[in-house]
Design a protein around this motif. Structure first.
Motif, mmCIF file in Angstrom:
data_model
loop_
_atom_site.group_PDB
_atom_site.id
_atom_site.type_symbol
_atom_site.label_atom_id
_atom_site.label_comp_id
_atom_site.label_asym_id
_atom_site.label_seq_id
_atom_site.Cartn_x
_atom_site.Cartn_y
_atom_site.Cartn_z
ATOM 1 N N THR A 73 25.544 -99.638 19.761
ATOM 2 C CA THR A 73 24.668 -99.200 18.682
ATOM 3 C C THR A 73 24.292 -100.328 17.735
ATOM 4 O OG1 THR A 73 26.549 -98.550 17.335
ATOM 5 C CG2 THR A 73 25.596 -96.871 18.746
ATOM 6 N N GLU A 74 25.202 -101.253 17.470
ATOM 7 C CA GLU A 74 24.902 -102.332 16.536
ATOM 8 C C GLU A 74 25.569 -103.613 17.024
ATOM 9 O OE1 GLU A 74 25.086 -103.244 11.761
ATOM 10 O OE2 GLU A 74 25.854 -101.367 12.539
ATOM 11 N N ALA A 75 24.835 -104.716 16.949
ATOM 12 C CA ALA A 75 25.345 -105.995 17.443
ATOM 13 C C ALA A 75 26.395 -106.558 16.493
ATOM 14 C CB ALA A 75 24.208 -106.982 17.597
ATOM 15 N N LEU A 76 27.446 -107.127 17.072
ATOM 16 C CA LEU A 76 28.501 -107.739 16.274
ATOM 17 C C LEU A 76 28.113 -109.145 15.823
ATOM 18 C CD1 LEU A 76 31.610 -106.625 18.359
ATOM 19 C CD2 LEU A 76 30.630 -105.531 16.355
ATOM 20 N N VAL A 77 27.103 -109.720 16.483
ATOM 21 C CA VAL A 77 26.629 -111.069 16.149
ATOM 22 C C VAL A 77 25.127 -111.001 15.902
ATOM 23 C CG1 VAL A 77 26.433 -113.443 16.978
ATOM 24 C CG2 VAL A 77 28.429 -112.095 17.587
ATOM 25 N N ASN A 78 24.677 -111.636 14.828
ATOM 26 C CA ASN A 78 23.247 -111.689 14.515
ATOM 27 C C ASN A 78 22.536 -112.656 15.458
ATOM 28 O OD1 ASN A 78 23.610 -109.940 12.318
ATOM 29 N ND2 ASN A 78 24.195 -111.660 11.007
ATOM 30 N N ARG A 79 21.224 -112.600 15.477
ATOM 31 C CA ARG A 79 20.458 -113.466 16.374
ATOM 32 C C ARG A 79 20.605 -114.951 16.058
ATOM 33 N NH1 ARG A 79 17.782 -111.135 20.186
ATOM 34 N NH2 ARG A 79 17.051 -109.016 19.938
ATOM 35 N N ASP A 80 20.880 -115.277 14.811
ATOM 36 C CA ASP A 80 21.048 -116.688 14.452
ATOM 37 C C ASP A 80 22.452 -117.213 14.734
ATOM 38 O OD1 ASP A 80 22.379 -115.311 12.504
ATOM 39 O OD2 ASP A 80 21.465 -116.353 10.805
ATOM 40 N N GLY A 81 23.316 -116.379 15.289
ATOM 41 C CA GLY A 81 24.663 -116.805 15.665
ATOM 42 C C GLY A 81 25.731 -116.499 14.640
ATOM 43 N N THR A 82 25.350 -115.950 13.489
ATOM 44 C CA THR A 82 26.352 -115.590 12.484
ATOM 45 C C THR A 82 26.950 -114.228 12.824
ATOM 46 O OG1 THR A 82 24.678 -114.573 11.080
ATOM 47 C CG2 THR A 82 25.200 -116.903 10.667
ATOM 48 N N PHE A 83 28.153 -114.012 12.375
ATOM 49 C CA PHE A 83 28.826 -112.748 12.648
ATOM 50 C C PHE A 83 28.309 -111.668 11.697
ATOM 51 C CE2 PHE A 83 32.152 -115.788 14.060
ATOM 52 C CZ PHE A 83 32.164 -115.410 15.389
#
Length: 106
Positions: free
Chosen positions: A48-58
């Motif tokens: 449902t939701e990514a644990l890591v953002n697209r820029d590589g930050t958590f």
């Protein structure tokens, strides 16, 4: 030199104590169920939701939500204290986030 058995044959148990094996079996089953419940709840939340953002930050809020769901599932299965369940859940959630970071960031 040959070694001799220093324990008399009358003191050697021929079969395991049934209570011990039942308790051990119950502990293994409970542990396996807790692992499956924690893993499945983390997988379900990860969809449902990514644990890591697209820029590589958590995504720390997502990691915390996944850990809470996982801890709740573990607590239902094992009956352990909240702190113990949350400790294992946070370790698992951060491990999942770190594992998905190279894939998600690129």
């Amino acid at each position: 030199m040959r070694f001799v058995n220093l324990i008399p044959a009358s003191h050697i148990a021929r079969s395991a104590d049934p209570r011990l094996t039942a308790n051990a079996r119950r502990a293994v089953i409970t542990a396996k169920a807790a692992i499956v419940a924690a893993t499945e709840s983390a997988k379900r939340f990860d969809r449902t939701e990514a644990l890591v953002n697209r820029d590589g930050t958590f995504n720390r809020s997502a990691i915390m939500r996944a850990a809470i769901l996982s801890a709740q599932a573990r607590m239902e299965v094992t009956g352990d204290a909240w702190g113990v369940c949350m400790s294992y859940a946070l370790k698992g959630a951060w491990a999942a986030a770190k594992a998905s970071r190279p894939y998600r960031a690129h």
